[in-house]
Design an enzyme around this catalytic site. Structure first.
Site, mmCIF file in Angstrom:
data_model
loop_
_atom_site.group_PDB
_atom_site.id
_atom_site.type_symbol
_atom_site.label_atom_id
_atom_site.label_comp_id
_atom_site.label_asym_id
_atom_site.label_seq_id
_atom_site.Cartn_x
_atom_site.Cartn_y
_atom_site.Cartn_z
ATOM 1 C CB SER A 205 -0.934 0.002 1.218
ATOM 2 O OG SER A 205 -1.999 -0.896 1.026
ATOM 3 C CE LYS B 29 -4.444 1.512 -0.820
ATOM 4 N NZ LYS B 29 -4.155 0.448 0.110
ATOM 5 C CB SER C 90 -4.323 1.912 3.876
ATOM 6 O OG SER C 90 -3.394 1.439 2.925
ATOM 7 C CE LYS D 124 -1.098 4.321 2.526
ATOM 8 N NZ LYS D 124 -1.107 3.116 3.432
#
Length: 392
Positions: free
Chosen positions: A77, A80, A144, A245
């Site tokens: 993720s 993202k 997320s 992140k």
């Protein structure tokens, strides 16, 4: 008559000799640097994570160090960040604005339900509701939600396939030579990158105030949710960590791209970096392992950052010497200081072309300064007497 002819001849010879003497080169003024580059410890002392790849940088400053092969591996993720960055490129958003909205479709709801069945990270959506751009960004970067990533992709490009092409185009534009995307969420292990490339994305995205604000949120409220959604980045807001992140899949392991501003002397710098591919143990889940390793790297580097004076206003940086006069000094017209770490190199070069001014170029990592210089006194021209008597 012969006497005057003789004397005239002597006069011609003398005048010619004087002309030759005056016309002879007088020699060049020479520059000698008096600079002493700052001395730092020979090498950075870091206990790097055992996982496959890690990276550290300081902004402003540049690359600090890395561990691992620097080869593309799955990033989960962490993908993202690019999805959110491209959404903000298409629809710029102010800090306190909700921005435009997108209407949730039946397809969006079906995708959400399918993602739940496969135990993906999601954020709930209801057909017909409107989600603002800010909520989409929160759903991407804090919750997320894989389903939110596809909603954002469809909004920007009309389809996830078209958006993925845009992601790869942007990666190429940013110089991310080891990054390739196959989708906007990161679930597919074909989304690969390196810690260095992911840090570049993070630094770029963190220049956008609303992106910076959202990734620093420990939790968010969400429509149709009775409880706040917690940030998967559990350490954000602790020890000055402001983002960025996380990612965690079976293929990617635990991944953490981080930012942490630090005050060193009178300077504020931001430590950026990434830990990818942490596998964890039975006692320590892979994401927690990546978070722990990221915090450790931040703390280790912070302890070794030092404020360093590169030049002081009024400092003599060089001397100009000419054979016909006394030496004069080249003096810095401003002060420059920065934050450095062990092993960082400083390059200094004085530029002077013979006039009353010059400049000092200093390069440290990715930083560059050009400092104006001035002479302590005018550099005189060779006198007639010097021209006539030199070498005699």
């Amino acid at each position: 008559m012969a006497k005057w002819t003789y004397l005239a001849g002597i006069g011609v010879v003398v005048i010619g000799a004087l002309g030759i003497q005056i016309g002879r080169p007088v020699g060049a003024a020479t520059l000698t640097s008096t600079l002493t580059p700052p001395h730092m410890t020979a090498s950075l002392q870091m206990d790097w994570p055992s996982g496959p790849e890690s990276y550290l940088a300081v902004s402003p400053g540049g690359e600090v160090g890395a561990a691992g092969a620097d080869q593309p591996i799955p990033v989960g993720s962490v993908t993202k960040m690019m999805t959110a960055y491209l959404l903000l490129q298409k629809y710029p958003l102010g800090l306190y604005s909700p921005g435009p909205s997108v209407t949730i479709t039946a397809h969006d709801v079906h995708e959400y339900q399918q993602d739940i069945l496969s135990q993906q990270s999601v954020a709930k959506v209801v057909q017909g509701e409107k989600l603002s751009e800010r909520k989409i960004l929160e759903g991407l970067l804090v919750a997320s939600g894989n389903n939110i990533a596809h909603i954002a992709a469809n909004w920007v490009s009309g389809s996830s396939q078209a958006f993925t092409q845009l992601m790869n185009q942007e990666a190429k534009k940013l110089g991310l030579h080891h990054t390739h995307f196959v989708g906007p969420s990161g679930l597919n292990p074909g989304n690969v990158s390196t810690p260095r490339d992911e840090t570049i994305i993070a630094e770029k995205a963190m220049q956008i105030p609303v992106f910076r604000q959202i990734v620093a949120m420990p939790q968010i409220s969400w429509p149709d949710s009775s409880r706040p959604i917690e940030n998967f980045n559990y350490v954000v807001g602790h020890d000055g960590i402001t983002g960025v992140k996380t990612g965690s899949t079976l293929a990617a392991g635990g991944c953490f791209v981080f930012s942490a501003p630090r005050t060193i002397g009178s300077h504020t710098v931001t430590i950026f970096g990434a830990v990818l591919g942490q596998q964890g143990t039975k006692q320590l889940p892979q994401l927690q392992s990546a978070l722990n390793d990221g915090v450790s790297l931040i703390n280790q580097l912070t302890a070794q950052l030092k404020p360093v004076s590169l030049v002081q206003k009024g400092q003599v940086v060089g001397r100009i010497q000419a054979p016909w006069t006394h030496s004069v000094s080249l003096i810095a017209n401003q002060s420059v200081s920065t934050v450095m770490w062990p092993g960082e190199h400083v390059q200094e070069r004085i530029h002077w072309s013979g006039g009353q001014t010059g400049s000092l170029s200093i390069t440290a990592g990715s930083q560059h300064w050009s400092i104006p210089l001035m002479l302590s006194a005018p550099l005189s021209q060779p006198s007639l007497i010097y021209r006539l008597t030199r070498g005699l």
